[in-house]
Design a protein around this motif. Structure first.
Motif, short mmCIF file in Angstrom:
data_model
loop_
_atom_site.label_atom_id
_atom_site.label_comp_id
_atom_site.label_asym_id
_atom_site.label_seq_id
_atom_site.Cartn_x
_atom_site.Cartn_y
_atom_site.Cartn_z
N ASP A 433 0.83 -1.12 -0.05
CA ASP A 433 -0.12 -0.10 0.13
C ASP A 433 0.75 1.32 0.01
OD1 ASP A 433 0.76 -0.57 2.54
OD2 ASP A 433 -0.96 -0.08 3.41
N GLN A 437 0.85 4.02 -3.30
CA GLN A 437 0.60 5.60 -2.96
C GLN A 437 1.44 6.34 -3.70
OE1 GLN A 437 -0.40 6.79 0.99
NE2 GLN A 437 -2.11 5.36 1.17
N LEU A 457 -2.82 -6.11 -4.06
CA LEU A 457 -2.35 -5.01 -3.32
C LEU A 457 -2.29 -5.33 -1.73
CD1 LEU A 457 -2.46 -1.30 -3.17
CD2 LEU A 457 -3.54 -2.39 -1.15
N ASN A 459 -2.23 -4.64 1.71
CA ASN A 459 -2.58 -3.53 2.53
C ASN A 459 -2.20 -3.90 4.13
OD1 ASN A 459 -3.84 -1.66 4.04
ND2 ASN A 459 -5.73 -1.33 2.87
N ASN A 460 -1.04 -3.35 4.38
CA ASN A 460 -0.80 -3.61 6.03
C ASN A 460 -0.51 -2.27 6.68
OD1 ASN A 460 1.65 -3.22 4.57
ND2 ASN A 460 2.25 -5.25 4.83
N ARG A 461 -1.17 -1.27 5.98
CA ARG A 461 -1.27 0.09 6.66
C ARG A 461 0.01 0.78 7.09
NH1 ARG A 461 -5.13 -2.88 9.12
NH2 ARG A 461 -4.33 -2.69 11.20
N ASP A 481 -5.06 5.13 5.07
CA ASP A 481 -5.39 4.14 4.66
C ASP A 481 -6.67 4.26 3.62
OD1 ASP A 481 -6.16 1.39 4.05
OD2 ASP A 481 -7.31 1.20 5.92
N TRP A 482 -6.30 4.10 2.25
CA TRP A 482 -7.42 4.40 1.29
C TRP A 482 -8.09 3.18 1.02
CZ3 TRP A 482 -3.64 6.05 -3.63
CH2 TRP A 482 -3.09 7.19 -3.15
N PHE A 484 -8.61 1.22 -1.23
CA PHE A 484 -7.94 0.79 -2.57
C PHE A 484 -8.71 0.22 -3.60
CE2 PHE A 484 -4.43 1.51 0.61
CZ PHE A 484 -3.65 2.07 0.05
N SER A 501 -11.90 -7.15 -2.05
CA SER A 501 -11.34 -6.70 -0.70
C SER A 501 -11.30 -8.07 0.13
CB SER A 501 -11.94 -5.44 -0.22
OG SER A 501 -11.40 -5.10 1.09
N GLU A 525 -7.55 -6.25 -3.22
CA GLU A 525 -6.93 -5.53 -1.81
C GLU A 525 -6.73 -6.70 -0.93
OE1 GLU A 525 -7.67 -1.96 1.36
OE2 GLU A 525 -8.70 -2.27 -0.38
N HIS A 527 -5.94 -7.51 3.10
CA HIS A 527 -5.45 -7.03 4.09
C HIS A 527 -4.73 -7.97 5.20
CE1 HIS A 527 -8.52 -3.67 3.60
NE2 HIS A 527 -9.08 -4.67 2.79
#
Length: 557
Positions: A433, A437, A457, A459-461, A481-482, A484, A501, A525, A527
């Protein structure tokens, strides 16, 4: 001899290299040339969201096609692209960078102009670019034919970027050009040196008891991969690769011993590489991340090193050769060995636990099962590349990453360039992520061009790799955090790209089943816990802190 405009000459030369797209951003100093591109057949301009992304995309294009091209404007454009050009230099990727420059009369009379420092200096931009390119020049009507041809030949032969400024007032001027076909092929070998190189290789190999090939980036860059494959298969020679040469040959083949990374090598690999008495290399470049923090120790004797125009064997430097010719001779002459029965390495087994949250330890083996032969796999620096590193790729996978330059955000534009170069292959991007960006806007160009990748993607912030080096819970490693998975429709409302997601293994499994047969592209995405990381990264972080900060520097608690 033939007569054509300078702009058409440049286009003709790029087309001679097989380039059909030039990537970049319009600016007033390149608009005259863009008009000629717009009128050309079988050649087009693909506009990107900024010049840095264009440079990354040209790099990705070159990874699949062999050479890529980039178009910017003077000063603000070419300097914006410089990070990507430098990355191509570091990774030995041939990219032709062209920048529209101010009119020739304005530079000669040192006028104060926009996009300059308004001091009459028009050499400073070339001075800035020159250290990161093999050629950096401004052409004129009197030298453009010779200088442009020289730059292209240098770019392709040396596998380095070149940069050419083209004044805005000369592209429609006519010049005389040779009417013979343009070629960048290297000259043939000196016959005696070619024969000597082959004989020395075969003689040393006949005496070897522990031969082994060690692949690095230049194996691919100089086109050695296929002929190495033939030699290895014919003579049944084991091979290893450095982390910077991942998947150049089938990692699931019985002859593949794994990744060499000094003391951080996979089990048994270090002993085989460092204990070889006939080690074939291709100008390996060791940095801290592919050498186990400089714990590599190649043999002092018995190393055969190939460059594109030379071979070193038993400390004898043989020049005057076209190395591909030498290797083809070796492939035809090396004794054929009986193939020992051996089973290929299978993909890791994976039993889905539907309600289990996604974890780094279990995610990447599952992804390895999803990757097919012939896929293009693009892995962002950090979690994605480190997670995929231990996973053995199937045959004919093209693996794109930036292990030396390591500029995050590289891979999303590189994905676009790679897909333009070879749209018929399945392309898989794995990106974090934070990295996403940096260059997220290029997703809009991917959608505009109707490209259909599968984007994973992670996403681990935040910046997971940085967390494990320092600042595990510091705010400077956090990002916003978008949402995404909603971005494809934000960038193109009528996109056919499917978005998902997922947070659990069951959710991911369902998505993988859907997208494996989906032709519309997908944005997935995934998570994960921000404090979870692949095992290799958990060790890499503290080791990097030791290397970077010294004994009195800060550490994670």
């Amino acid at each position: 001899m033939a007569t054509m405009t300078i702009g058409d000459f440049i286009i003709d030369r790029l087309k001679a290299l097989g380039i059909r797209e030039i990537l970049g951003v319009p600016g007033d100093f390149n608009l005259s040339f863009l008009e000629q591109i717009d009128a050309a057949e079988d050649f087009r301009f693909v506009g990107t969201c900024n010049e840095l992304n264009a440079a990354y995309a040209a790099d990705g294009y070159a990874r699949l096609h062999g050479v890529g091209a980039l178009l910017t404007t003077y000063g603000v454009g070419e300097l914006s692209a410089l990070n990507g050009i430098a990355g191509a230099r570091a990774e030995h990727v041939p990219v032709v960078s062209i920048a529209g420059a101010p009119p020739q009369y304005a530079t000669e009379y040192r006028w104060n102009l926009h996009h300059s420092l308004a001091d009459g200096d028009f050499d400073n931009m070339l001075d800035a670019v020159r250290p990161f390119t093999e050629v950096a020049i401004r052409v004129s009507p009197m030298n453009v034919v010779g200088e442009f041809d020289r730059a292209l030949r240098t770019c392709v032969r040396e596998k380095r970027p070149v940069h050419i400024q083209v004044p805005s007032d000369i592209t429609h001027l006519e010049v005389t050009v040779p009417d013979t076909p343009f070629t960048v092929d290297p000259p043939t070998s000196d016959a005696e040196r070619r024969h000597a190189a082959v004989e020395k290789f075969l003689g040393a190999f006949a005496e070897a008891e522990r031969p082994l090939f060690l692949l690095d980036q230049d194996t691919d860059r100089h086109g050695f991969t296929d002929v190495f494959r033939r030699i290895i298969d014919r003579a049944q020679i084991p091979y290893a690769h450095m982390a910077s040469a991942k998947a150049q040959l089938n990692e699931r083949h019985p002859l593949c011993v794994g990744t060499y990374n000094g003391a951080a090598s996979a089990p048994g690999v270090r002993e085989k590489v460092e204990g070889s008495d006939f080690l074939v290399t291709t100008n390996p470049r060791f940095i801290e991340v592919n050498s186990g923090n400089f714990t590599h120790a190649l043999p002092e004797t018995g190393v055969v090193n190939f460059g594109d125009q030379h071979m070193v064997i038993d400390n004898e430097f043989i020049v005057g050769i076209n190395t591909l010719e030498v290797l083809q001779d070796i492939a035809a002459a090396v004794p054929e060995a009986q193939k020992a029965p051996a089973e290929p390495v299978s993909a890791p087994t994976y039993d889905v636990q539907p309600d289990k949250p996604l974890t780094q330890a279990r995610l990447w083996p599952r992804i390895a099962n999803f990757i097919d032969e012939g896929d293009v796999v693009i892995a962002e620096a950090g979690t994605s590349n480190i997670g995929l590193g231990p996973q053995r790729m199937p045959d004919s996978v093209k693996y794109i990453n930036s292990p030396i330059w390591g500029s995050i955000g590289f891979t999303l534009p590189a994905l676009m360039g790679a897909m333009l170069a070879d749209p018929d292959r399945r392309h898989l991007l794995f990106i974090g992520d934070g990295s996403f960006q940096l260059t997220a806007q290029e997703l809009s160009t991917i959608l505009r061009e109707d490209l259909k990748p599968i984007i994973f993607l992670v996403n681990n912030r935040g910046y997971t790799i940085e967390r494990f080096i320092l600042g595990m819970e510091r705010e400077y490693n956090d990002i916003q955090d978008w949402q995404f998975s909603q971005l494809p429709k934000v960038f193109k409302a009528d996109t056919s790209m499917q978005t998902y997601s997922v947070s659990t293994e069951g959710e991911l499994e369902k998505v993988l089943e859907e997208v494996s047969s989906c032709g519309n592209g997908a944005f997935i995405e995934m998570h994960l816990d921000p404090f979870d990381a692949p095992k290799a990264l958990q060790g890499f972080g503290p080791a990097t802190a030791d290397f970077d900060f010294g004994p009195r520097g800060p550490r994670n608690p």
